[in-house]
Enzyme design. Structure first.
Site, PDB file in Angstrom:
ATOM      1  N   GLU A  38       0.871  -1.163   0.000  1.00 61.61           N
ATOM      2  CA  GLU A  38       0.000   0.000   0.000  1.00 61.61           C
ATOM      3  C   GLU A  38       0.915   1.222   0.000  1.00 61.61           C
ATOM      4  OE1 GLU A  38      -2.257   0.889   3.546  1.00 61.61           O
ATOM      5  OE2 GLU A  38      -3.656   2.138   2.429  1.00 61.61           O
ATOM      6  N   ARG A 262       6.758 -12.655   8.865  1.00 58.75           N
ATOM      7  CA  ARG A 262       7.457 -11.411   8.610  1.00 58.75           C
ATOM      8  C   ARG A 262       8.855 -11.439   9.210  1.00 58.75           C
ATOM      9  NH1 ARG A 262       4.422  -5.908   9.187  1.00 58.75           N
ATOM     10  NH2 ARG A 262       2.424  -6.356   8.232  1.00 58.75           N
ATOM     11  N   LYS A 272       4.484   0.919  10.412  1.00 58.08           N
ATOM     12  CA  LYS A 272       4.354   2.180   9.671  1.00 58.08           C
ATOM     13  C   LYS A 272       3.945   3.312  10.598  1.00 58.08           C
ATOM     14  CE  LYS A 272       3.833   0.837   4.927  1.00 58.08           C
ATOM     15  NZ  LYS A 272       2.774   0.115   4.251  1.00 58.08           N
TER      16      LYS A 272
END
Length: 570
Positions: A38, A262, A272
């Site tokens: 994104e 991850r 983020k």
RNA sequence: UGGGGGAUAGUUUAAUCGGCAGAACACCUGACUCUGGAUCAGGCAGUUGGGGUUCGAAUCCCUGUCCCCCAGCCA
């Protein structure tokens, strides 16, 4: 199966599954992946794993990997991030076969939504956000059905069309999939497909006021593009049943989703939200601050992309959550830079040395090897003169044991130069050492004494008359604890920030050859570390970032030796 | 607590589907060295607990424990 196929297929569970699919002729033996960020922030070192996996797997099976911007939420996304993410992926060493945008599929998604409504598998809900939450139930209690759940197909069609045409304000209505409010998997309790948002999208402008949710957009985008294997992180495991449900309900081409863990690092935050705070609240100087774990920050710092790729190879792909010690990354950075970076001499904290028996005004150019690890890197010449500079820490008037450097009466070698002996220590009125007087031995040119005598220390140095001044930025880890999220009650992760993670050395003096360096190039300052020429540099002033120091056993010895009190000395 | 995923040296991992638990980082020795770098040699250290099957279990079975994810109109 060839050896390399076997190696590839057995490397991790995803490659194994892919190899099986290809062997079985699933997807016509085709392989296509995608990296779908994104564009709402900068990519960071944790993303390197997903990027590498998607692109590497594609390359290994002669497939392709696309970049798809998952731009379904215009509230958070910006063109700046689109550009930065593409640049970062390229820097990492990968080139997307195609660059796509989820927003390119808004029309198709809308038509598919109508199809689901017609099939009686989606409906417009008037419940408020709070009501939807209440109706959803909890982890342990099933949800209950919305009173709007059984509207007629005609009414749903009409309402959905009017949603799209902007008749309703934000939040007034949503389109939901009609699945199962009693499902133990909360994602299946009639998930929202569309929400109303009267905001401009960075690509579609004001064309739309309804925007698809991730789950509704993602699988369908994969399907449209012909993705075979949709690789994502572990938190989407619970979403896979929904991913499959939409595709099955639509009866369209159906990719396979696989989830993997991850990549996390000690002493690092990668969420983020938190990176954004570091930038917005001024703890760092922007997204590409060399202390940031962003790819842009690491690049600016001088970290080679190869180091990141090597680390990911080592870590592999699995479903086990893990936190890699940042030392491992540092190891790969040093390993790569040691192989590739040219050496240069630079004195960060200079102490003047006068070579009393070298004639004033004369210059001798000495040959210096560029990279002892790489003969093809050749050599250069460095100027030697009467006025030199050495590192202040390389001299001690009253040296402790095991100190191999310069001290009164002691002889050391100047790297690529001569042996010098310290004859005199010059001090100012307050007793501070301001210069050293040394004698050089002309017989030792090149660093060897014809009589075979040895010295313990070799020092880097520059000629004061030829040196180039520079600003050098030294970085500590941004966080002082392994797990920055671990904070006392009432505090947040910023409490764990290192107090002075940036220190600027304004007095550095470097050998003249550094003037030929390009911005972004990383060299080793011998005995000090690896330094990268920063874009802040100009003709007047060179600026270097320390990517990483050299391993420093002397510092370790000092740290482990019980410190003598000054009174006990000598 | 419902559902899902996971657990191998301090850390990250390997073990060819039941056959000698093998690496790397970190740490510690030593050798070598014109970078106290690099390199080389060596050392330390491990299968989540308990039970079972088996000649043999990290791997299969039973039973615990712990960790992660999910209750956004974020992705």
């Amino acid at each position: 199966m060839s050896d390399s196929d076997f190696m590839a297929s057995s490397r991790d569970f995803i490659r194994e599954a892919i190899a099986e699919d290809i062997h079985a002729g699933r997807f016509d033996g085709r392989l296509q992946t995608r990296f779908p960020p994104e564009p709402n922030g900068y990519l960071h070192i944790g993303h390197a794993k997903a990027i590498g996996l998607n692109f590497d797997v594609a390359a290994e099976y002669n497939g392709i990997c696309n970049l798809r911007f998952d731009d379904t939420n215009p509230l958070k996304e910006e063109q700046e991030f689109v550009d930065a993410q593409l640049a970062d992926i390229r820097w990492l060493g990968y080139e997307p076969a195609n660059v796509y945008y989820a927003s390119d599929y808004f029309v198709q998604l809308y038509e598919w939504a109508i199809e689901l409504i017609e099939k009686g598998r989606a409906y417009v809900d008037d419940l408020s956000q709070e009501e939807i939450r209440a109706y959803r139930g909890t982890l342990t209690q099933p949800g209950s059905e919305s009173p709007y759940r059984n509207r007629s197909v005609e009414e749903n069609l009409d309402l959905f069309r009017r949603m799209k045409e902007g008749e309703f304000p934000d939040g007034a209505k949503v389109l939901r999939a009609k699945i199962d409010m009693g499902s133990p998997n909360i994602n299946l309790r009639d998930p929202v497909m569309y929400r109303i948002r009267h905001v401009e999208h960075q690509r579609t402008g004001n064309e739309w006021c309804i925007y698809p949710m991730y789950d509704w957009a993602h699988g369908q985008s994969d399907s449209i593009e012909g993705v075979t294997h949709s690789l994502c992180s572990l938190e989407y495991l619970n979403h896979r049943p929904l991913y499959d449900w939409y595709l099955d309900a639509l009866d369209v081409y159906h990719p396979q989703q696989w989830e993997f863990a991850r990549l996390h690092f000690t002493y690092t935050v990668t969420s983020k939200r938190r990176l954004l705070r570091l930038v917005q609240e001024g703890y760092v100087n922007g997204w590409d601050d060399p202390r940031m774990p962003t790819l842009a920050g690491q690049r600016r710092r001088g970290v080679p992309a190869k180091a990141l790729r090597d680390l990911c190879d080592h870590v592999g792909v699995a479903r086990t959550n893990s936190t890699v010690a940042i030392d491992l990354l540092e190891y790969y950075i040093r390993q790569e830079l040691n192989r590739t970076a040219n050496r240069v001499m630079g004195v960060l904290d200079p102490l003047p040395v006068v070579i009393t028996n070298f004639p004033e005004g004369e210059t001798e150019w000495l040959e210096a090897v560029n990279n002892p690890e790489d003969e093809s890197a050749g050599s250069r010449h460095v100027p030697f003169s009467r006025n030199l500079l050495i590192e202040r820490a390389d001299f001690m008037e009253d040296p402790p044991r095991k100190f191999f450097r310069l001290a009164p009466g002691r002889e050391v070698r100047l790297r690529w130069g001569y042996f010098i002996r310290c004859e005199n220590v010059i001090k100012d009125a307050r007793g501070n050492i301001v210069a050293l007087h040394c004698a050089y031995d002309p017989e030792t040119k090149g660093g060897y004494a014809p009589d075979g005598r040895k010295v313990r220390g070799t020092l880097h140095w520059v000629s004061a008359d030829h040196a180039v001044p520079a600003e050098v930025r030294l970085y500590e880890r941004l966080f002082k604890v392994e797990n920055p999220y671990d904070v006392p009650e009432g505090q947040d992760f910023t409490a764990n920030l290192t107090a002075n993670s940036l220190s600027v050395q304004n007095s550095a003096q470097l050998e003249p050859s550094v003037q030929e360096l390009a911005v972004g190039e990383t060299v080793q300052f011998e005995r000090k570390g690896y330094f990268c020429l920063d874009p802040d540099s100009d003709k007047e002033r060179l600026v270097f970032n320390r990517a990483i120091s050299l391993r420093d056993t002397w510092a370790k010895i000092q740290a482990s030796t019980p410190r003598r009190k000054s009174g006990e000395r000598g």
